[in-house]
Design an enzyme around this catalytic site. Structure first.
Site, short mmCIF file in Angstrom:
data_model
loop_
_atom_site.label_atom_id
_atom_site.label_comp_id
_atom_site.label_asym_id
_atom_site.label_seq_id
_atom_site.Cartn_x
_atom_site.Cartn_y
_atom_site.Cartn_z
N HIS A 1 0.82 -1.22 0.00
CA HIS A 1 0.00 0.00 0.00
C HIS A 1 0.86 1.27 0.00
O HIS A 1 2.05 1.22 0.20
CB HIS A 1 -1.02 -0.01 1.14
CG HIS A 1 -0.45 0.07 2.53
ND1 HIS A 1 -1.24 0.38 3.62
CD2 HIS A 1 0.80 -0.13 3.02
CE1 HIS A 1 -0.49 0.36 4.70
NE2 HIS A 1 0.73 0.06 4.39
N GLU A 2 0.20 2.38 -0.30
CA GLU A 2 0.88 3.68 -0.43
C GLU A 2 2.01 3.64 -1.45
O GLU A 2 3.07 4.22 -1.25
CB GLU A 2 1.43 4.16 0.93
CG GLU A 2 0.48 4.06 2.11
CD GLU A 2 -0.79 4.87 1.95
OE1 GLU A 2 -0.85 5.71 1.04
OE2 GLU A 2 -1.73 4.64 2.71
N GLY A 3 1.77 2.93 -2.54
CA GLY A 3 2.79 2.81 -3.58
C GLY A 3 3.58 1.53 -3.39
O GLY A 3 4.33 1.41 -2.43
#
Lengths: 600, 600
Positions: free
Chosen positions: B441-443
């Site tokens: 998550h978050e990239g």
């Protein structure tokens, strides 16, 4: 429809191009077999695995066995699956025709089993444990024990377990406390507690035959004082009919990270002083018997790890072909359609790494099965003996390498699926959780590294090791006739040369009795040795891929090119990295050895 | 009693020896603070984390949020924990005193937060998401938006989320389909579906403020056409009172491998055409606003990954001290007592690797927080600008490195516990499962590698990179005054030198527009660059450990020796391994780039 368990093209490549399964049909034991009978068995395995095992893989994970009124309760799908396995004859795949078996080579039966391991690790464990227990009784049991316990297992009526671990004794079996007191009738009274016993309770069979390690009253301390006992869940009368319940209590179930379909039990033997057991094999020699089963189990664990990795690889590959996301770096047009993620190089890296890990380890597992066939069917005694020496040496790698790298493949499969891979709606996170057991059970990774470096290398004067080095040299020599393979061959040669030097130095140190320092970095050695073995197997595959290309089978061109690229990945992206481990070994690095407990 | 969340001695080392937190109190913004106020905040954080967060960590995992009548239902322990966090003022730890905040440096607040991240990742997510959303509104919202949405968040009455991902668009936000139509009253009508929205529903707060990415009707294609909207779960009247439910539907919950305490939701915006949203920031500039929040979130993700690794390390360390098993290789006496497993070198290796990973990453996370402080409180503008440049460069490492290597630490913690580590009776397997989200998550990891190589390195003419190289050179220069550190310094110097060369070559290739080949092996680059950064941080720690030893603090001797040994592990067992990655980069290896889809 894409294949989900394994690639049948790859399996055919292994069996009929790399490992020459058909040559086995020249041997008397397998003379009634042919490629057709092999393929029929494989097709049956795939069909049953797809129809009865795969569909409840997730359900078994979500509904782990429950402890109800002193029994372990499984989901209803397990029994029909196991029954289908039994009815198709796979429990006795390797047994003689006359004993009701299929008399298949291990090479082929392992390939059959692989389908079940990919489809459902949890359910597959029940018949697999039974196979191991049956083989042990077959090898070491008396005729009476075979009649009373082995035959019902062959018939699929009794199942089996191996009961080694105790709450305070896992890796260190020397310290088990379970006792066996001789009784007047020649049997024994067993008393002790075992934990982590897979398949230790269920109602899939009429009876469960536990093979229990325990100590006799006069047992010497240590591993040389361990004996092995048959301890049935239900007592068996001399006429083979079932008697009373034995004094074996299901004390509880363990709740695991994965592999939840298999009951993991705590069993109390003899809480009421009435647990009847029967000595199998010689007194105090139980560990040797158990190790025969354990060595088979270790190959089974390795193949299980491969197949979980394989299933994850195939799933993430298909996902990557279907899932559109983003554009290639050179394309700046936001109006252009998204590409399937397999088009992104970093996704291809994650797929190629998985392919290299699982197909490399799959080859090694089948190679080991082929060696096992050679141990008892090779034309002459010398060849049989050689096969056993090499198999002994390779066993820690067959067990540990897939447990580490096919687990890593599972982690990559999750990553390919991204956020979806992290949800339980997709199977890849379960594959990881199931596979995470494999570096732990049947001898941890650390134990395997000590087994390799501290025992197997020097066994029989290093005969297995010398053989391996000859085999690798012969493989690189064959590869040298294919200039296209130079870039693959050279890194392997460089690694092997240096590994040999490091091995001699370590063996010298150990021979001088410097055990602590000599074994300190066994993990580094295991990694380098394992990569060397898998690198060799990849070069062998690459040679056959080159031959396939040269022989001009146009339909298979993509398959062979993929093989060559995966070989290239492994031999150029993975193998040269091991020089780092070898450099540390050469320097006798003592970073870990010198670390003091109070410094943490 | 052993510490379970983090080592307070190590925290003090970081804050007061390595990162000089006290120097911050010389700056006007932190002038009212002192080591005492910092320590008081840290003690409060630890106390609340231990009392309210840690105890239900496992329960939250075993009882994930349930979908009941269109609502997400959490276990009852979450609310008192979050309330305790709010009441202690941590939500506003960095905010001005006059806005009701604690006006703490980020360095100290991140250290406070770390305790919660170690204690319970699932529950901690709710206030953390709210902090991120509040900061975004503070930076980009109108006064009216601040009054209606930010103030109630500061007051702990409203919580926040970030809603980016859609079923077909995760990494590729350019492709989102959620639409925003202007309405007559100046607000917008939002229509679209979002998935994986953490904290997207719960009843912990009066309202939930979703920050939603959507496209205006006249939006250009691609990332330059994305706008950001405030979309409250419950509409807010102009006087701040709550109005009707907004047209935001909880469509379902995702069931995850881990991190189960945090609701992961599918939200439908505008199913009935009545979803009201408010534009925040400029039209089409939403991604830039979101990225401010995202950059904070990425540092938060990195620290979260560190702390899960840290908790697992401490647990496995304590287990290894307590668990007896086996004997040392030199001891052949089976009557001798078993040793605690920490005495086995291979177990020490697994503990030392964990220590090196988690303490190295912990240092980097706090270093990044210190940089964040510098971006707005350094004495002069140039220094602030420099800090921002370096922080931008390091953000992909701060996010991705712990997500990979502190996750690896969790895998090692499981292995140290063996069979027990695989059961859910012990916390280490949950730490792994929770942490497994962080590389996604978050990239994703792949996105971070492209961000580093394709964007951050060349930003501002490579100013951040030049700064980093100067800082590393200054660190190795300082280390060169300590001959005891030579063996640690030299491998770092060798890696940095070669990495610089490789970096220049890659940047040259990218500058020529060869994007596909230049970015093809970004994963290799990320690994080498990350190890270089952590190697630098370990050398910095080693210098302070040497100083600690020289200054003769006898009580701390073991602590400093442990630091030096972990530094040695990282700089000699890990750093030199990266030459393999650099060699592949130097060769412009195209193994993955050349792999064709049809070859798989």
């Amino acid at each position: 429809m894409p294949e989900t368990l394994l690639s049948s093209r790859n399996l055919a490549f292994e069996l009929y191009e790399v490992l020459d399964a058909e040559a086995l049909t020249q041997r008397p034991r397998f003379a009634e077999h042919s490629r057709e009978t092999f393929d029929a068995a494989l097709t049956t395995a795939r069909t049953i695995a797809e129809k009865y095992f795969a569909p409840h893989n997730r359900k078994g994970d979500e509904n782990e066995p429950r402890y109800v009124d002193g029994r372990a309760e499984l989901i209803p799908e397990v029994k029909p699956a196991v029954d289908a396995f039994l009815q198709a004859g796979f429990l006795n795949a390797n047994r003689d025709f006359e004993a009701g078996g299929m008399q298949l080579p291990s090479l082929v039966s392992q390939a059959c089993f692989a389908h079940f391991q990919a489809a459902n690790a949890g359910t597959t464990a029940y018949p697999f444990l039974t196979m191991g227990a049956a083989n042990l009784i077959e090898n070491f049991g008396t005729d009476e024990q075979k009649r009373l316990f082995l035959q019902p297992m062959i018939d699929g009526r009794y199942f089996g377990t191996m009961a080694l671990t105790e709450p305070h004794a896992g890796s260190s079996l020397a310290d088990i406390r379970t006792r066996a007191e001789p009784a007047a009738d020649g049997s024994y009274r067993i008393k002790g507690n075992k934990i982590f016993i897979s398949g230790g309770d269920h109602e899939l069979s009429e009876n469960i035959v536990h093979l229990v390690l325990a100590k006799l009253p006069d047992a010497p301390a240590g591993v040389k004082g361990i004996s092995l006992f048959i301890v049935p869940k239900v007592l068996v009368n001399p006429d083979g009919s079932l008697g009373a319940r034995n004094d074996v209590l299901l004390a509880g179930l363990f709740h695991k990270m994965g592999w939840r379909g298999t009951t993991s039990t705590a069993l109390n033997f003899g809480d009421n002083g009435a647990c009847v057991g029967y000595l199998i094999g010689q007194p105090h020699k139980g560990l040797a018997c158990m190790f025969q089963m354990m060595n088979e189990a270790r190959i089974g664990v390795g193949m299980g790890a491969v197949m979980l990795g394989y299933a994850g690889y195939l799933y993430s590959l298909e996902y990557a072909r279907q899932r559109p996301q983003g554009r290639l770096p050179d394309n700046k047009d936001p109006h252009s359609p998204a590409v399937p993620i397999i088009a992104h190089t970093d996704v291809r890296r994650m797929l190629l790494a998985q392919k290299a890990y699982v197909e490399g380890a799959f080859d090694l597992g089948l190679y080991a099965a082929r060696l096992f066939d050679d141990t008892h069917t090779a034309p002459d005694e010398a060849a049989r003996h050689q096969a056993q020496e090499l198999l002994d040496l390779l066993t820690p790698i067959v067990k540990s390498w897939p447990s580490e790298f096919c687990l890593k493949a599972n982690a990559l499969a999750i990553q390919v699926l991204g956020g979806h891979g992290y949800t339980r709606e997709y199977p890849v996170e379960q594959y990881y959780r199931d596979n995470r057991l494999n570096p732990i059970h049947e001898g941890t990774h650390g134990i395997q590294s000590l087994d390799l470096l501290g025992r197997k290398l020097a066994q029989n004067g290093g005969a297995g090791l010398k053989q391996l080095i000859r085999l690798i040299a012969s493989c690189t020599e064959r590869a040298s006739h294919h200039p296209a393979l130079d870039a693959l061959r050279v890194p392997l040669e460089q690694l092997v040369t240096r590994l040999q030097r490091v091995t001699l130095a370590l063996l010298g140190e150990l021979a001088e009795g410097k055990l602590s320092s000599g074994l300190a970095n066994s993990a580094l050695y295991l990694k380098a040795f394992g990569h060397c073995v898998i690198g060799w197997r990849w070069l062998a595959q690459a040679i056959h891929a080159e031959l396939g290309l040269l022989n001009g089978n146009a339909a298979d061109r993509d398959f062979y090119l993929g093989k060559l690229q995966a070989a290239r990945y492994f031999l150029t992206w993975e193998v040269p990295g091991c020089h780092h481990e070898l450099a540390l070994l050469e320097a006798s690095d003592d970073t870990c050895l010198a670390m003091q407990e109070q410094w943490f």
